[in-house]
Design a protein around this motif. Structure first.
Motif, PDB file in Angstrom:
ATOM      1  N   HIS A 175       3.066  11.740   8.801  1.00 62.64           N
ATOM      2  CA  HIS A 175       3.501  11.774   7.404  1.00 62.64           C
ATOM      3  C   HIS A 175       3.882  10.422   6.823  1.00 62.64           C
ATOM      4  O   HIS A 175       3.378  10.031   5.773  1.00 62.64           O
ATOM      5  CB  HIS A 175       4.653  12.780   7.239  1.00 62.64           C
ATOM      6  N   VAL A 176       4.785   9.698   7.466  1.00 61.59           N
ATOM      7  CA  VAL A 176       5.243   8.411   6.928  1.00 61.59           C
ATOM      8  C   VAL A 176       4.124   7.376   6.976  1.00 61.59           C
ATOM      9  O   VAL A 176       3.876   6.663   6.000  1.00 61.59           O
ATOM     10  CB  VAL A 176       6.484   7.904   7.697  1.00 61.59           C
ATOM     11  N   ASN A 177       3.450   7.288   8.117  1.00 61.65           N
ATOM     12  CA  ASN A 177       2.367   6.310   8.261  1.00 61.65           C
ATOM     13  C   ASN A 177       1.288   6.476   7.196  1.00 61.65           C
ATOM     14  O   ASN A 177       0.768   5.498   6.659  1.00 61.65           O
ATOM     15  CB  ASN A 177       1.731   6.438   9.645  1.00 61.65           C
ATOM     16  N   SER A 178       0.948   7.736   6.891  1.00 61.12           N
ATOM     17  CA  SER A 178      -0.116   7.975   5.915  1.00 61.12           C
ATOM     18  C   SER A 178       0.292   7.493   4.531  1.00 61.12           C
ATOM     19  O   SER A 178      -0.527   6.943   3.789  1.00 61.12           O
ATOM     20  CB  SER A 178      -0.487   9.459   5.875  1.00 61.12           C
ATOM     21  N   TYR A 179       1.564   7.682   4.180  1.00 55.29           N
ATOM     22  CA  TYR A 179       2.061   7.207   2.883  1.00 55.29           C
ATOM     23  C   TYR A 179       1.927   5.695   2.760  1.00 55.29           C
ATOM     24  O   TYR A 179       1.468   5.161   1.749  1.00 55.29           O
ATOM     25  CB  TYR A 179       3.536   7.600   2.712  1.00 55.29           C
ATOM     26  N   VAL A 180       2.366   4.990   3.805  1.00 55.69           N
ATOM     27  CA  VAL A 180       2.347   3.528   3.778  1.00 55.69           C
ATOM     28  C   VAL A 180       0.913   3.015   3.820  1.00 55.69           C
ATOM     29  O   VAL A 180       0.560   2.063   3.117  1.00 55.69           O
ATOM     30  CB  VAL A 180       3.167   2.955   4.949  1.00 55.69           C
ATOM     31  N   LEU A 181       0.073   3.660   4.625  1.00 49.95           N
ATOM     32  CA  LEU A 181      -1.309   3.218   4.765  1.00 49.95           C
ATOM     33  C   LEU A 181      -2.073   3.332   3.444  1.00 49.95           C
ATOM     34  O   LEU A 181      -2.778   2.399   3.045  1.00 49.95           O
ATOM     35  CB  LEU A 181      -1.996   4.025   5.857  1.00 49.95           C
ATOM     36  N   ILE A 182      -1.906   4.452   2.745  1.00 49.29           N
ATOM     37  CA  ILE A 182      -2.622   4.588   1.468  1.00 49.29           C
ATOM     38  C   ILE A 182      -2.010   3.687   0.392  1.00 49.29           C
ATOM     39  O   ILE A 182      -2.686   3.336  -0.577  1.00 49.29           O
ATOM     40  CB  ILE A 182      -2.697   6.052   0.978  1.00 49.29           C
ATOM     41  N   SER A 183      -0.745   3.288   0.575  1.00 48.44           N
ATOM     42  CA  SER A 183      -0.162   2.293  -0.335  1.00 48.44           C
ATOM     43  C   SER A 183      -0.912   0.978  -0.190  1.00 48.44           C
ATOM     44  O   SER A 183      -1.231   0.310  -1.184  1.00 48.44           O
ATOM     45  CB  SER A 183       1.322   2.094  -0.032  1.00 48.44           C
ATOM     46  N   GLY A 184      -1.200   0.601   1.056  1.00 47.20           N
ATOM     47  CA  GLY A 184      -1.989  -0.604   1.288  1.00 47.20           C
ATOM     48  C   GLY A 184      -3.407  -0.453   0.774  1.00 47.20           C
ATOM     49  O   GLY A 184      -3.993  -1.401   0.237  1.00 47.20           O
ATOM     50  N   TYR A 185      -3.947   0.745   0.902  1.00 42.76           N
ATOM     51  CA  TYR A 185      -5.308   1.030   0.449  1.00 42.76           C
ATOM     52  C   TYR A 185      -5.435   0.776  -1.051  1.00 42.76           C
ATOM     53  O   TYR A 185      -6.395   0.137  -1.509  1.00 42.76           O
ATOM     54  CB  TYR A 185      -5.648   2.483   0.774  1.00 42.76           C
ATOM     55  N   PHE A 186      -4.479   1.251  -1.825  1.00 41.04           N
ATOM     56  CA  PHE A 186      -4.538   1.110  -3.281  1.00 41.04           C
ATOM     57  C   PHE A 186      -3.916  -0.194  -3.788  1.00 41.04           C
ATOM     58  O   PHE A 186      -4.486  -0.870  -4.633  1.00 41.04           O
ATOM     59  CB  PHE A 186      -3.860   2.306  -3.959  1.00 41.04           C
ATOM     60  N   GLN A 187      -2.738  -0.535  -3.269  1.00 41.51           N
ATOM     61  CA  GLN A 187      -2.021  -1.687  -3.791  1.00 41.51           C
ATOM     62  C   GLN A 187      -2.718  -3.001  -3.469  1.00 41.51           C
ATOM     63  O   GLN A 187      -2.533  -3.990  -4.176  1.00 41.51           O
ATOM     64  CB  GLN A 187      -0.584  -1.707  -3.238  1.00 41.51           C
ATOM     65  N   SER A 188      -3.552  -3.013  -2.428  1.00 39.50           N
ATOM     66  CA  SER A 188      -4.270  -4.245  -2.066  1.00 39.50           C
ATOM     67  C   SER A 188      -5.237  -4.657  -3.166  1.00 39.50           C
ATOM     68  O   SER A 188      -5.677  -5.812  -3.207  1.00 39.50           O
ATOM     69  CB  SER A 188      -5.028  -4.057  -0.747  1.00 39.50           C
TER      70      SER A 188
END
Length: 352
Positions: A46-59
């Motif tokens: 759960h937590v990892n997926s939130y942070v990972l997709i933040s990098g996916y979009f925010q990058s």
């Protein structure tokens, strides 16, 4: 990806219901305990997926200061409201100093740890984005390999004695952000292995990897427990594996998270309802995992209520988790309406 946010937040609620509700400790049925552990190893992404997709979009996105203030406003709002409500109804008793500590925007305790790490990550994001843009694919590969060894593999086998990282750290968030940026910059469908795979085959592959990781993690956890107390050398290894089994930095969990995110990437869904519901997810976290609310919520809902021996209790856990999710969503929707009204006032415009 908005659907992923919704599913991930439900995973968080379910995970917290089991952990903070002390369901495993209260279980007196070994088979129920096994099911509960499997649920934890399934939802651990759960937590990892939130942070990972933040990098996916925010990058690929620009830094917005308004996003920081929006996050802090939501954080502060729930701190204050929850303190007022719980003290008013007599559910908790706090001193003036304790009240001040609770309503301080970002306190120094572990409450709302995710918000603090996420804010720090967002502040780093413009610099991380420059790094992502400048790195060649070969350099990026090497960087992720180094970070995986230092921040995931070594802590997993040494129990943090080599490098401290259970996943609650800013370095772990940066690591996941870079993985998300990599998946955005170098899409998986362009890779040699997946270039010729159909969408359906990729979905099967990612689901299979996800399930295998969850089961593997469980097997290692159970095996480590059974091998404990063999001798001092084995004990050191098994104790580390037990300690790190539910760590967000666990390399098995990292692979499981990537498979989880990539599965949702293969979906092609258009829904305003999903998009609107996804905007409420952070509020759900702030409502149900407030440290004061956490102390009374699971007793009110009869989760942390003595021995667990009946299989029907597992169904009850899901019902309670859905109820928490729905109620917290409604509360967050109301909060957003209030803040939207405040935001459009003339005085708010002048302050900005």
């Amino acid at each position: 990806f908005e659907l992923l946010r919704i599913v991930s937040m439900f995973f968080i609620v379910l995970y917290h219901t089991i952990i903070h509700g002390h369901v495993i400790e209260n279980s007196t049925n070994p088979k129920i305990t096994m099911i509960l552990h499997l649920l934890l190893f399934i939802t651990i992404v759960h937590v990892n997926s939130y942070v990972l997709i933040s990098g996916y979009f925010q990058s690929k996105s620009k830094f917005k200061q308004s996003k920081i203030w929006s996050l802090i406003n939501a954080d502060w709002f729930y701190r204050v409201i929850i303190v007022i409500i719980l003290t008013s109804i007599g559910a908790i008793s706090l001193s003036k100093v304790q009240i001040l500590k609770q309503i301080f925007v970002i306190d120094i305790t572990d409450s709302y740890w995710f918000i603090k790490m996420y804010l720090a990550l967002y502040l780093f994001s413009p610099f991380l984005n420059k790094l992502i843009d400048q790195l060649t694919k070969n350099e990026y590969n090497k960087l992720l390999i180094i970070l995986t060894v230092i921040l995931s593999i070594i802590p997993y086998f040494t129990g943090e004695q080599g490098f401290s990282n259970t996943g609650y750290t800013i370095q772990h968030f940066i690591y996941l952000y870079l993985i998300g940026g990599y998946l955005r910059k170098y899409p998986i469908e362009r890779s040699y292995l997946f270039k010729r795979c159909s969408k359906q085959l990729k979905q099967v592959i990612f689901i299979t990897i996800f399930i295998i990781c969850a089961i593997l993690n469980y097997i290692i956890y159970i095996s480590s427990q059974s091998l404990n107390n063999v001798n001092s050398l084995v004990n050191d290894i098994t104790n580390n594996l037990i300690l790190m089994s539910r760590a967000y930095s666990n390399p098995i969990v990292i692979v499981q998270t990537i498979a989880f995110v990539l599965f949702f990437e293969t979906l092609n869904i258009r829904s305003k309802i999903i998009n609107n519901l996804a905007t409420l997810t952070l509020g759900i976290y702030l409502v149900h995992d407030n440290p004061l609310m956490r102390g009374v919520l699971y007793q009110w809902l009869r989760i942390d209520n003595g021995p667990v021996s009946n299989y029907s209790f597992i169904l009850y856990i899901f019902i309670v988790s859905f109820a928490i999710y729905f109620t917290a969503s409604l509360i967050e929707w109301i909060r957003q309406l209030i803040f939207h009204w405040i935001y459009n006032r003339k005085i708010s415009t002048k302050i900005r």
